[in-house]
Design a protein around this motif. Structure first.
Motif, PDB file in Angstrom:
ATOM      1  N   GLU A 164      38.264  54.911  42.863  1.00  0.00           N
ATOM      2  CA  GLU A 164      39.306  55.714  42.206  1.00  0.00           C
ATOM      3  C   GLU A 164      40.475  54.853  41.761  1.00  0.00           C
ATOM      4  OE1 GLU A 164      38.985  58.852  41.509  1.00  0.00           O
ATOM      5  OE2 GLU A 164      37.309  59.471  42.770  1.00  0.00           O
ATOM      6  N   VAL A 165      40.166  53.815  40.993  1.00  0.00           N
ATOM      7  CA  VAL A 165      41.209  52.863  40.605  1.00  0.00           C
ATOM      8  C   VAL A 165      41.225  52.714  39.090  1.00  0.00           C
ATOM      9  CG1 VAL A 165      39.745  50.795  40.684  1.00  0.00           C
ATOM     10  CG2 VAL A 165      42.185  50.604  41.214  1.00  0.00           C
ATOM     11  N   ASN A 166      42.370  52.351  38.553  1.00  0.00           N
ATOM     12  CA  ASN A 166      42.453  52.014  37.141  1.00  0.00           C
ATOM     13  C   ASN A 166      42.816  50.528  37.006  1.00  0.00           C
ATOM     14  OD1 ASN A 166      45.229  51.844  37.660  1.00  0.00           O
ATOM     15  ND2 ASN A 166      45.609  53.913  36.893  1.00  0.00           N
ATOM     16  N   ARG A 167      42.872  50.064  35.789  1.00  0.00           N
ATOM     17  CA  ARG A 167      43.095  48.628  35.548  1.00  0.00           C
ATOM     18  C   ARG A 167      44.421  48.160  36.125  1.00  0.00           C
ATOM     19  NH1 ARG A 167      43.952  45.845  29.562  1.00  0.00           N
ATOM     20  NH2 ARG A 167      44.962  43.944  30.342  1.00  0.00           N
ATOM     21  N   SER A 168      45.479  48.925  35.916  1.00  0.00           N
ATOM     22  CA  SER A 168      46.811  48.515  36.363  1.00  0.00           C
ATOM     23  C   SER A 168      46.863  48.342  37.877  1.00  0.00           C
ATOM     24  CB  SER A 168      47.842  49.545  35.903  1.00  0.00           C
ATOM     25  OG  SER A 168      49.125  49.226  36.394  1.00  0.00           O
ATOM     26  N   ASP A 169      46.346  49.311  38.614  1.00  0.00           N
ATOM     27  CA  ASP A 169      46.364  49.242  40.080  1.00  0.00           C
ATOM     28  C   ASP A 169      45.482  48.104  40.594  1.00  0.00           C
ATOM     29  OD1 ASP A 169      48.062  51.372  40.101  1.00  0.00           O
ATOM     30  OD2 ASP A 169      46.520  52.867  40.584  1.00  0.00           O
ATOM     31  N   LEU A 170      44.341  47.896  39.940  1.00  0.00           N
ATOM     32  CA  LEU A 170      43.431  46.840  40.371  1.00  0.00           C
ATOM     33  C   LEU A 170      44.065  45.463  40.197  1.00  0.00           C
ATOM     34  CD1 LEU A 170      40.575  46.226  41.418  1.00  0.00           C
ATOM     35  CD2 LEU A 170      39.826  46.093  39.029  1.00  0.00           C
ATOM     36  N   GLN A 171      44.759  45.273  39.097  1.00  0.00           N
ATOM     37  CA  GLN A 171      45.400  43.983  38.850  1.00  0.00           C
ATOM     38  C   GLN A 171      46.571  43.732  39.796  1.00  0.00           C
ATOM     39  OE1 GLN A 171      46.208  44.365  34.615  1.00  0.00           O
ATOM     40  NE2 GLN A 171      44.420  43.115  34.104  1.00  0.00           N
ATOM     41  N   LYS A 172      47.252  44.802  40.186  1.00  0.00           N
ATOM     42  CA  LYS A 172      48.367  44.649  41.128  1.00  0.00           C
ATOM     43  C   LYS A 172      47.869  44.309  42.535  1.00  0.00           C
ATOM     44  CE  LYS A 172      51.535  47.848  38.786  1.00  0.00           C
ATOM     45  NZ  LYS A 172      52.216  49.173  38.862  1.00  0.00           N
ATOM     46  N   SER A 173      46.741  44.899  42.923  1.00  0.00           N
ATOM     47  CA  SER A 173      46.255  44.702  44.286  1.00  0.00           C
ATOM     48  C   SER A 173      45.469  43.413  44.467  1.00  0.00           C
ATOM     49  CB  SER A 173      45.379  45.891  44.701  1.00  0.00           C
ATOM     50  OG  SER A 173      44.215  45.950  43.899  1.00  0.00           O
ATOM     51  N   THR A 174      44.821  42.934  43.383  1.00  0.00           N
ATOM     52  CA  THR A 174      43.949  41.759  43.496  1.00  0.00           C
ATOM     53  C   THR A 174      44.214  40.796  42.337  1.00  0.00           C
ATOM     54  OG1 THR A 174      42.278  43.264  44.391  1.00  0.00           O
ATOM     55  CG2 THR A 174      41.559  41.036  43.844  1.00  0.00           C
ATOM     56  N   PRO A 175      44.804  39.621  42.613  1.00  0.00           N
ATOM     57  CA  PRO A 175      45.121  38.655  41.549  1.00  0.00           C
ATOM     58  C   PRO A 175      43.906  38.196  40.754  1.00  0.00           C
ATOM     59  CG  PRO A 175      46.267  38.089  43.575  1.00  0.00           C
ATOM     60  CD  PRO A 175      45.317  39.196  43.917  1.00  0.00           C
ATOM     61  N   PHE A 176      42.711  38.263  41.347  1.00  0.00           N
ATOM     62  CA  PHE A 176      41.502  37.834  40.642  1.00  0.00           C
ATOM     63  C   PHE A 176      41.348  38.556  39.311  1.00  0.00           C
ATOM     64  CE2 PHE A 176      37.048  38.320  39.563  1.00  0.00           C
ATOM     65  CZ  PHE A 176      36.511  37.039  39.723  1.00  0.00           C
ATOM     66  N   PHE A 177      41.800  39.806  39.222  1.00  0.00           N
ATOM     67  CA  PHE A 177      41.577  40.634  38.044  1.00  0.00           C
ATOM     68  C   PHE A 177      42.705  40.556  37.015  1.00  0.00           C
ATOM     69  CE2 PHE A 177      38.888  42.512  41.302  1.00  0.00           C
ATOM     70  CZ  PHE A 177      37.681  42.597  40.631  1.00  0.00           C
ATOM     71  N   LYS A 178      43.695  39.706  37.251  1.00  0.00           N
ATOM     72  CA  LYS A 178      44.758  39.556  36.269  1.00  0.00           C
ATOM     73  C   LYS A 178      44.243  38.839  35.039  1.00  0.00           C
ATOM     74  CE  LYS A 178      48.715  39.691  39.409  1.00  0.00           C
ATOM     75  NZ  LYS A 178      49.915  38.964  39.914  1.00  0.00           N
ATOM     76  N   ARG A 179      44.777  39.215  33.921  1.00  0.00           N
ATOM     77  CA  ARG A 179      44.291  38.701  32.651  1.00  0.00           C
ATOM     78  C   ARG A 179      44.495  37.200  32.529  1.00  0.00           C
ATOM     79  NH1 ARG A 179      45.258  42.012  27.070  1.00  0.00           N
ATOM     80  NH2 ARG A 179      43.785  40.845  25.774  1.00  0.00           N
TER      81      ARG A 179
END
Length: 236
Positions: free
Chosen positions: A218-233
């Motif tokens: 139940e996550v979106n892109r913004s929350d995923l990037q905030k919680s896990t640096p691996f997913f930052k652009r």
């Protein structure tokens, strides 16, 4: 009609719709003569009528049956018209409940929520990075990550979700011989590693995106990037 003749006889005359005489009965009656229509005869209370044909009673019965059938036909017509009106009415389309980007994604199919592919690789002077294309609920972005960074994320997730990821194997690690300019690795090896990383990463997300408590639930892109640096652009 019930009439009395000059001789004192009682006469019963049955007429049709236009006054046509259908039957005539003569009875010998003296006092308070009452007549009853039976199935095939008419009986006087204090006298006896001549036996008559049952034309009149049969005709009345036929008329009664015809009226009943006509009534039933009219009811059938009304019922048919009502049914046709219901069929002619446009059917209301069932509109599915909207699913917000963050809520409800776990009950949808993996393909509806995620798009994952590793499409390319690039030499960064002393190591290779792999181009990971991601799409989450319609939001797309690209990141470049080293093989070791993929492995670090995998080990972190496996510690938390050991049971869910027990059948997923990470690609084998090889020590690459490098020169000052470029690694001495052929393209066949790099393309195979690219495919292995894509398959492994997709399998991880597929297993965890519907698992409550995981970073993909139940996550979106913004929350995923905030919680896990691996997913930052971009690159790390």
């Amino acid at each position: 009609k019930i009439m009395e003749t000059e001789k004192g006889d009682v006469v019963v005359v049955v007429e049709g719709e236009e006054g046509e005489k259908k039957s005539e009965y003569t009875a010998i009656a003296s006092t308070e003569t009452s007549f009853f229509s039976g199935e095939d005869q008419v009986i006087a209370k204090d006298g006896e009528l001549q036996r008559a044909n049952k034309h009149c009673s049969e005709e009345q019965q036929v008329t009664k049956v015809s009226s009943q059938k006509q009534k039933e036909q009219e009811e059938d017509i009304v019922l048919a018209d009502t049914t046709q009106e219901k069929e002619d009415q446009p059917k209301k389309k069932e509109v599915p409940m909207p699913i917000t980007p963050k809520q409800g994604s776990s009950v949808r199919s993996f393909e509806e929520v995620w798009r994952i592919s590793v499409e390319d690789y690039s030499w960064e002077g002393s190591y290779y990075v792999y181009k990971l294309n991601l799409s989450l609920l319609g939001e797309s972005w690209t990141i470049w990550r080293r093989f070791s960074q993929f492995l670090k994320l995998f080990n972190h997730l496996r510690k938390i979700h050991r049971t869910a990821l027990r059948n997923i194997l990470f690609p084998k690690k090889f020590i690459l011989k490098t020169t000052f300019f470029k690694s001495k690795v052929d393209e066949e090896f790099l393309n195979q590693r690219k495919e292995d990383l894509e398959g492994c990463f997709r399998a991880i997300v597929r297993q965890l995106f519907s698992k409550k408590g995981s970073m993909f639930f139940e996550v979106n892109r913004s929350d995923l990037q905030k919680s896990t640096p691996f997913f930052k652009r971009g690159s790390m």
